[in-house]
Design a protein around this motif. Sequence first.
Motif, PDB file in Angstrom:
ATOM      1  N   ASN A   1       0.827  -1.180  -0.226  1.00 58.48           N
ATOM      2  CA  ASN A   1       0.430   0.120  -0.006  1.00 58.48           C
ATOM      3  C   ASN A   1       1.035   1.479   0.066  1.00 58.48           C
ATOM      4  OD1 ASN A   1      -2.495  -2.004   0.269  1.00 58.48           O
ATOM      5  ND2 ASN A   1      -2.702  -1.260   2.039  1.00 58.48           N
ATOM      6  N   SER A   2       2.179   1.001  -0.246  1.00 58.75           N
ATOM      7  CA  SER A   2       2.997   2.409  -0.041  1.00 58.75           C
ATOM      8  C   SER A   2       3.144   3.257  -1.241  1.00 58.75           C
ATOM      9  CB  SER A   2       4.809   1.644   0.176  1.00 58.75           C
ATOM     10  OG  SER A   2       5.283   3.321   0.187  1.00 58.75           O
ATOM     11  N   PRO A   3       3.412   4.449  -1.329  1.00 54.38           N
ATOM     12  CA  PRO A   3       2.836   5.465  -2.818  1.00 54.38           C
ATOM     13  C   PRO A   3       4.149   5.079  -3.070  1.00 54.38           C
ATOM     14  CG  PRO A   3       2.714   6.578  -0.699  1.00 54.38           C
ATOM     15  CD  PRO A   3       2.512   5.193  -0.449  1.00 54.38           C
ATOM     16  N   LEU A   4       4.903   5.085  -2.485  1.00 53.22           N
ATOM     17  CA  LEU A   4       7.015   5.217  -3.673  1.00 53.22           C
ATOM     18  C   LEU A   4       6.761   4.388  -4.572  1.00 53.22           C
ATOM     19  CD1 LEU A   4       9.060   5.858   0.344  1.00 53.22           C
ATOM     20  CD2 LEU A   4       7.804   6.887  -1.247  1.00 53.22           C
ATOM     21  N   VAL A   5       6.137   2.648  -3.705  1.00 54.36           N
ATOM     22  CA  VAL A   5       6.794   1.807  -5.461  1.00 54.36           C
ATOM     23  C   VAL A   5       6.053   1.874  -6.185  1.00 54.36           C
ATOM     24  CG1 VAL A   5       5.196  -0.472  -5.899  1.00 54.36           C
ATOM     25  CG2 VAL A   5       6.288  -0.256  -3.686  1.00 54.36           C
ATOM     26  N   TYR A   6       4.499   2.639  -6.465  1.00 49.15           N
ATOM     27  CA  TYR A   6       4.133   3.067  -7.283  1.00 49.15           C
ATOM     28  C   TYR A   6       4.735   4.714  -8.115  1.00 49.15           C
ATOM     29  CZ  TYR A   6       0.207   0.341  -5.899  1.00 49.15           C
ATOM     30  OH  TYR A   6      -0.330  -0.827  -5.086  1.00 49.15           O
ATOM     31  N   LEU A   7       5.140   5.101  -7.072  1.00 44.91           N
ATOM     32  CA  LEU A   7       6.162   6.015  -7.825  1.00 44.91           C
ATOM     33  C   LEU A   7       7.469   6.356  -8.681  1.00 44.91           C
ATOM     34  CD1 LEU A   7       5.908   8.618  -4.721  1.00 44.91           C
ATOM     35  CD2 LEU A   7       4.971   9.206  -6.868  1.00 44.91           C
TER      36      LEU A   7
ATOM     37  N   ALA B   1       2.684   4.992 -16.927  1.00 47.11           N
ATOM     38  CA  ALA B   1       3.229   6.089 -15.995  1.00 47.11           C
ATOM     39  C   ALA B   1       1.906   6.802 -15.468  1.00 47.11           C
ATOM     40  CB  ALA B   1       3.851   7.095 -16.493  1.00 47.11           C
ATOM     41  N   ALA B   2       1.374   7.563 -15.617  1.00 46.63           N
ATOM     42  CA  ALA B   2      -0.026   7.979 -15.378  1.00 46.63           C
ATOM     43  C   ALA B   2      -0.780   7.008 -14.323  1.00 46.63           C
ATOM     44  CB  ALA B   2      -0.775   8.686 -16.350  1.00 46.63           C
ATOM     45  N   SER B   3      -0.943   6.303 -14.991  1.00 43.80           N
ATOM     46  CA  SER B   3      -2.049   5.589 -13.681  1.00 43.80           C
ATOM     47  C   SER B   3      -0.859   4.720 -12.111  1.00 43.80           C
ATOM     48  CB  SER B   3      -2.450   4.153 -14.615  1.00 43.80           C
ATOM     49  OG  SER B   3      -2.486   4.045 -15.932  1.00 43.80           O
ATOM     50  N   LYS B   4       0.375   4.790 -12.328  1.00 43.18           N
ATOM     51  CA  LYS B   4       0.700   4.507 -11.900  1.00 43.18           C
ATOM     52  C   LYS B   4       0.943   5.224 -11.127  1.00 43.18           C
ATOM     53  CE  LYS B   4       2.126   0.023 -12.694  1.00 43.18           C
ATOM     54  NZ  LYS B   4       1.750  -0.743 -11.804  1.00 43.18           N
ATOM     55  N   TYR B   5       1.074   7.255 -10.947  1.00 45.01           N
ATOM     56  CA  TYR B   5       0.875   8.287 -10.346  1.00 45.01           C
ATOM     57  C   TYR B   5      -0.121   8.463  -9.686  1.00 45.01           C
ATOM     58  CZ  TYR B   5       5.908   9.040 -12.329  1.00 45.01           C
ATOM     59  OH  TYR B   5       6.924   9.233 -13.064  1.00 45.01           O
ATOM     60  N   GLU B   6      -1.535   7.537 -10.448  1.00 40.49           N
ATOM     61  CA  GLU B   6      -2.571   8.641 -10.149  1.00 40.49           C
ATOM     62  C   GLU B   6      -3.056   7.231  -8.732  1.00 40.49           C
ATOM     63  OE1 GLU B   6      -6.113   8.705 -13.223  1.00 40.49           O
ATOM     64  OE2 GLU B   6      -4.291   7.568 -14.030  1.00 40.49           O
ATOM     65  N   GLN B   7      -2.813   5.841  -9.124  1.00 36.07           N
ATOM     66  CA  GLN B   7      -1.961   4.808  -7.714  1.00 36.07           C
ATOM     67  C   GLN B   7      -2.070   5.556  -6.617  1.00 36.07           C
ATOM     68  OE1 GLN B   7      -1.156   1.010 -10.321  1.00 36.07           O
ATOM     69  NE2 GLN B   7      -3.054   0.613  -9.145  1.00 36.07           N
ATOM     70  N   ALA B   8      -0.488   6.168  -6.497  1.00 34.43           N
ATOM     71  CA  ALA B   8       0.123   6.685  -5.813  1.00 34.43           C
ATOM     72  C   ALA B   8      -1.056   7.594  -5.294  1.00 34.43           C
ATOM     73  CB  ALA B   8       1.682   7.215  -5.921  1.00 34.43           C
ATOM     74  N   MET B   9      -1.358   8.441  -5.885  1.00 37.80           N
ATOM     75  CA  MET B   9      -2.384   9.514  -5.071  1.00 37.80           C
ATOM     76  C   MET B   9      -3.183   8.517  -4.478  1.00 37.80           C
ATOM     77  SD  MET B   9      -2.428  12.821  -7.911  1.00 37.80           S
ATOM     78  CE  MET B   9      -2.926  11.700  -9.563  1.00 37.80           C
ATOM     79  N   TYR B  10      -4.374   7.613  -5.290  1.00 39.08           N
ATOM     80  CA  TYR B  10      -4.798   6.563  -4.268  1.00 39.08           C
ATOM     81  C   TYR B  10      -4.590   6.928  -2.676  1.00 39.08           C
ATOM     82  CZ  TYR B  10      -8.030   3.876  -3.203  1.00 39.08           C
ATOM     83  OH  TYR B  10      -9.162   2.297  -2.117  1.00 39.08           O
ATOM     84  N   PHE B  11      -3.374   5.882  -2.453  1.00 38.46           N
ATOM     85  CA  PHE B  11      -3.027   5.322  -1.559  1.00 38.46           C
ATOM     86  C   PHE B  11      -2.474   6.311  -1.099  1.00 38.46           C
ATOM     87  CE2 PHE B  11      -2.281   1.729  -3.494  1.00 38.46           C
ATOM     88  CZ  PHE B  11      -3.386   0.756  -2.537  1.00 38.46           C
ATOM     89  N   ASP B  12      -2.355   7.851  -0.771  1.00 42.17           N
ATOM     90  CA  ASP B  12      -1.362   9.646  -0.387  1.00 42.17           C
ATOM     91  C   ASP B  12      -1.961  10.159  -1.405  1.00 42.17           C
ATOM     92  OD1 ASP B  12      -0.590  10.805   1.387  1.00 42.17           O
ATOM     93  OD2 ASP B  12       1.319   9.991   0.974  1.00 42.17           O
ATOM     94  N   PRO B  13      -3.452  10.798  -0.333  1.00 39.07           N
ATOM     95  CA  PRO B  13      -4.011  11.955  -1.255  1.00 39.07           C
ATOM     96  C   PRO B  13      -2.982  13.041  -1.073  1.00 39.07           C
ATOM     97  CG  PRO B  13      -5.980  10.054  -0.556  1.00 39.07           C
ATOM     98  CD  PRO B  13      -4.258   9.622  -0.168  1.00 39.07           C
TER      99      PRO B  13
END
Length: 216
Positions: A1-7, A22-34
Amino acid sequence: NSPLVYLFEGDILKDQNKEGDAASKYEQAMYFDPESALAKIKYAVVYEGVSPDLSIETLKKVIAAHPDYLVAYKNLGRSYQKVGKYNSAIEAYKVYFADGKYGAADMEYVISYAQSFYFTDQFTESLGIINEGLKQDSTNFVLNRLRMYNASRLRDKENGLNYANYFFSLKSNAERFIYQDYSAYATILADAGMYNESLDQYNKVLNTEGIEVNKA
Protein backbone atom coordinates in the motif's frame (compact mmCIF):
# COMPACT_ATOMS: atom_id res chain seq x y z
CA ASN A 1 0.00 0.00 0.00
CA SER A 2 3.02 2.30 -0.07
CA PRO A 3 2.75 5.09 -2.67
CA LEU A 4 6.53 5.01 -3.10
CA VAL A 5 6.32 1.75 -5.04
CA TYR A 6 3.95 3.29 -7.58
CA LEU A 7 6.04 6.44 -7.84
CA PHE A 8 9.08 4.31 -8.61
CA GLU A 9 7.19 2.24 -11.19
CA GLY A 10 5.78 5.40 -12.74
CA ASP A 11 9.25 6.90 -13.11
CA ILE A 12 10.49 3.77 -14.88
CA LEU A 13 7.55 3.81 -17.30
CA LYS A 14 7.99 7.52 -17.96
CA ASP A 15 11.65 6.94 -18.82
CA GLN A 16 10.42 4.32 -21.30
CA ASN A 17 8.12 6.95 -22.87
CA LYS A 18 5.05 5.10 -21.65
CA GLU A 19 3.31 8.20 -20.35
CA GLY A 20 -0.15 6.66 -20.11
CA ASP A 21 1.07 3.76 -18.01
CA ALA A 22 3.16 6.11 -15.90
CA ALA A 23 0.13 8.32 -15.24
CA SER A 24 -1.80 5.27 -14.01
CA LYS A 25 0.96 4.50 -11.52
CA TYR A 26 1.00 8.08 -10.28
CA GLU A 27 -2.78 7.91 -9.89
CA GLN A 28 -2.36 4.82 -7.73
CA ALA A 29 0.23 6.64 -5.65
CA MET A 30 -2.28 9.46 -5.13
CA TYR A 31 -4.94 6.92 -4.18
CA PHE A 32 -2.80 5.50 -1.38
CA ASP A 33 -1.59 8.96 -0.34
CA PRO A 34 -4.08 11.68 -1.40
CA GLU A 35 -1.84 14.35 0.15
CA SER A 36 1.29 13.38 -1.81
CA ALA A 37 2.45 16.56 -3.53
CA LEU A 38 5.20 14.62 -5.30
CA ALA A 39 2.73 12.20 -6.89
CA LYS A 40 0.54 15.07 -8.05
CA ILE A 41 3.46 16.94 -9.58
CA LYS A 42 4.69 13.84 -11.41
CA TYR A 43 1.14 13.22 -12.63
CA ALA A 44 0.88 16.82 -13.83
CA VAL A 45 4.20 16.63 -15.68
CA VAL A 46 3.11 13.50 -17.55
CA TYR A 47 -0.08 15.22 -18.72
CA GLU A 48 1.63 18.50 -19.57
CA GLY A 49 1.93 17.77 -23.27
CA VAL A 50 -1.35 15.84 -23.58
CA SER A 51 -3.70 17.85 -21.41
CA PRO A 52 -2.07 21.04 -20.14
CA ASP A 53 -5.33 22.19 -18.55
CA LEU A 54 -5.44 19.06 -16.40
CA SER A 55 -1.81 19.64 -15.50
CA ILE A 56 -2.58 23.24 -14.51
CA GLU A 57 -5.49 22.27 -12.27
CA THR A 58 -3.44 19.55 -10.57
CA LEU A 59 -0.52 21.90 -9.90
CA LYS A 60 -2.82 24.63 -8.58
CA LYS A 61 -4.11 22.14 -6.01
CA VAL A 62 -0.55 21.35 -4.97
CA ILE A 63 0.26 25.05 -4.56
CA ALA A 64 -2.94 25.68 -2.62
CA ALA A 65 -1.90 23.01 -0.13
CA HIS A 66 1.82 23.75 -0.24
CA PRO A 67 2.41 27.37 -1.32
CA ASP A 68 6.10 27.08 -0.46
CA TYR A 69 6.65 24.10 -2.78
CA LEU A 70 8.60 26.02 -5.45
CA VAL A 71 9.06 23.14 -7.88
CA ALA A 72 5.30 23.22 -8.54
CA TYR A 73 5.54 26.80 -9.79
CA LYS A 74 8.05 26.05 -12.53
CA ASN A 75 5.92 23.21 -13.87
CA LEU A 76 2.83 25.40 -13.62
CA GLY A 77 4.62 28.10 -15.59
CA ARG A 78 5.48 25.69 -18.38
CA SER A 79 1.94 24.30 -18.52
CA TYR A 80 0.51 27.81 -18.78
CA GLN A 81 3.00 28.65 -21.50
CA LYS A 82 2.01 25.57 -23.51
CA VAL A 83 -1.62 26.73 -23.68
CA GLY A 84 -0.70 30.32 -24.51
CA LYS A 85 -1.54 31.78 -21.09
CA TYR A 86 1.69 33.72 -21.08
CA ASN A 87 0.90 36.25 -18.38
CA SER A 88 -0.06 33.47 -16.00
CA ALA A 89 3.13 31.63 -16.93
CA ILE A 90 5.16 34.74 -16.13
CA GLU A 91 3.57 35.06 -12.69
CA ALA A 92 4.34 31.43 -11.88
CA TYR A 93 7.92 31.73 -13.08
CA LYS A 94 8.42 34.91 -11.07
CA VAL A 95 7.78 32.91 -7.92
CA TYR A 96 10.10 30.06 -8.90
CA PHE A 97 12.93 32.33 -10.05
CA ALA A 98 12.45 34.88 -7.26
CA ASP A 99 15.94 34.23 -5.91
CA GLY A 100 17.47 35.25 -9.24
CA LYS A 101 19.16 31.89 -9.78
CA TYR A 102 18.94 30.48 -13.29
CA GLY A 103 20.73 27.15 -13.09
CA ALA A 104 21.71 24.95 -16.01
CA ALA A 105 19.27 22.27 -14.85
CA ASP A 106 16.39 24.71 -15.32
CA MET A 107 17.30 25.77 -18.86
CA GLU A 108 14.07 24.55 -20.46
CA TYR A 109 12.11 26.62 -17.95
CA VAL A 110 14.35 29.66 -18.54
CA ILE A 111 13.54 29.35 -22.24
CA SER A 112 9.82 29.04 -21.52
CA TYR A 113 10.01 32.09 -19.22
CA ALA A 114 11.76 34.17 -21.87
CA GLN A 115 9.28 33.03 -24.53
CA SER A 116 6.37 34.06 -22.33
CA PHE A 117 7.74 37.59 -22.11
CA TYR A 118 8.43 37.63 -25.87
CA PHE A 119 4.91 36.56 -26.80
CA THR A 120 3.45 39.31 -24.62
CA ASP A 121 5.62 41.94 -26.36
CA GLN A 122 7.78 42.44 -23.27
CA PHE A 123 10.99 42.27 -25.24
CA THR A 124 13.31 43.98 -22.78
CA GLU A 125 12.18 41.64 -20.01
CA SER A 126 12.61 38.66 -22.32
CA LEU A 127 16.17 39.73 -23.09
CA GLY A 128 16.92 39.99 -19.39
CA ILE A 129 15.93 36.35 -18.86
CA ILE A 130 17.79 35.26 -21.99
CA ASN A 131 21.01 36.89 -20.83
CA GLU A 132 20.76 35.07 -17.50
CA GLY A 133 20.31 31.77 -19.33
CA LEU A 134 23.23 32.46 -21.67
CA LYS A 135 25.50 32.86 -18.64
CA GLN A 136 24.90 29.16 -18.07
CA ASP A 137 24.97 28.04 -21.71
CA SER A 138 26.32 30.65 -24.12
CA THR A 139 25.78 28.43 -27.18
CA ASN A 140 22.18 27.49 -26.42
CA PHE A 141 20.53 27.49 -29.84
CA VAL A 142 17.01 28.46 -28.77
CA LEU A 143 18.13 31.25 -26.43
CA ASN A 144 20.37 32.74 -29.12
CA ARG A 145 17.53 32.54 -31.63
CA LEU A 146 15.16 34.27 -29.21
CA ARG A 147 17.76 36.94 -28.41
CA MET A 148 17.95 37.79 -32.11
CA TYR A 149 14.14 37.89 -32.38
CA ASN A 150 13.93 40.31 -29.46
CA ALA A 151 16.58 42.56 -31.00
CA SER A 152 14.60 42.55 -34.24
CA ARG A 153 11.40 43.61 -32.47
CA LEU A 154 13.26 46.25 -30.45
CA ARG A 155 14.88 47.57 -33.67
CA ASP A 156 18.24 47.23 -31.94
CA LYS A 157 20.41 47.34 -35.04
CA GLU A 158 23.74 47.59 -33.18
CA ASN A 159 23.37 44.60 -30.88
CA GLY A 160 21.07 42.86 -33.32
CA LEU A 161 23.80 42.42 -35.92
CA ASN A 162 26.11 40.87 -33.34
CA TYR A 163 23.36 38.60 -32.03
CA ALA A 164 22.38 37.48 -35.54
CA ASN A 165 25.94 36.85 -36.69
CA TYR A 166 26.61 34.74 -33.61
CA PHE A 167 23.36 32.83 -33.98
CA PHE A 168 24.08 31.91 -37.58
CA SER A 169 27.62 30.89 -36.63
CA LEU A 170 26.18 27.96 -34.69
CA LYS A 171 26.78 25.76 -37.74
CA SER A 172 26.30 22.46 -35.97
CA ASN A 173 22.62 23.38 -35.81
CA ALA A 174 22.37 24.69 -39.38
CA GLU A 175 19.65 22.22 -40.29
CA ARG A 176 17.44 23.82 -37.64
CA PHE A 177 17.35 27.29 -39.18
CA ILE A 178 13.76 28.27 -40.03
CA TYR A 179 12.20 31.04 -42.07
CA GLN A 180 11.53 33.21 -39.00
CA ASP A 181 15.30 33.26 -38.42
CA TYR A 182 15.94 34.74 -41.84
CA SER A 183 13.04 37.16 -41.49
CA ALA A 184 14.30 38.51 -38.16
CA TYR A 185 17.81 38.86 -39.59
CA ALA A 186 16.43 40.68 -42.64
CA THR A 187 14.70 43.21 -40.39
CA ILE A 188 17.90 43.82 -38.43
CA LEU A 189 19.91 44.27 -41.62
CA ALA A 190 17.35 46.67 -43.09
CA ASP A 191 17.37 48.76 -39.90
CA ALA A 192 21.16 48.94 -40.20
CA GLY A 193 20.83 50.24 -43.78
CA MET A 194 22.20 47.01 -45.27
CA TYR A 195 19.42 46.66 -47.82
CA ASN A 196 21.05 44.26 -50.29
CA GLU A 197 21.98 41.91 -47.48
CA SER A 198 18.43 42.23 -46.13
CA LEU A 199 16.99 41.24 -49.51
CA ASP A 200 19.23 38.18 -49.53
CA GLN A 201 17.67 37.08 -46.25
CA TYR A 202 14.14 37.70 -47.52
CA ASN A 203 14.98 35.50 -50.52
CA LYS A 204 15.90 32.76 -48.06
CA VAL A 205 12.50 33.24 -46.45
CA LEU A 206 10.82 32.73 -49.82
CA ASN A 207 12.93 29.66 -50.56
CA THR A 208 12.52 27.97 -47.21
CA GLU A 209 10.77 24.65 -47.73
CA GLY A 210 7.45 24.06 -46.08
CA ILE A 211 6.17 27.61 -45.72
CA GLU A 212 3.38 29.42 -47.49
CA VAL A 213 3.98 32.93 -48.78
CA ASN A 214 1.13 35.30 -49.60
CA LYS A 215 1.98 36.60 -53.08
CA ALA A 216 -0.88 39.07 -53.25
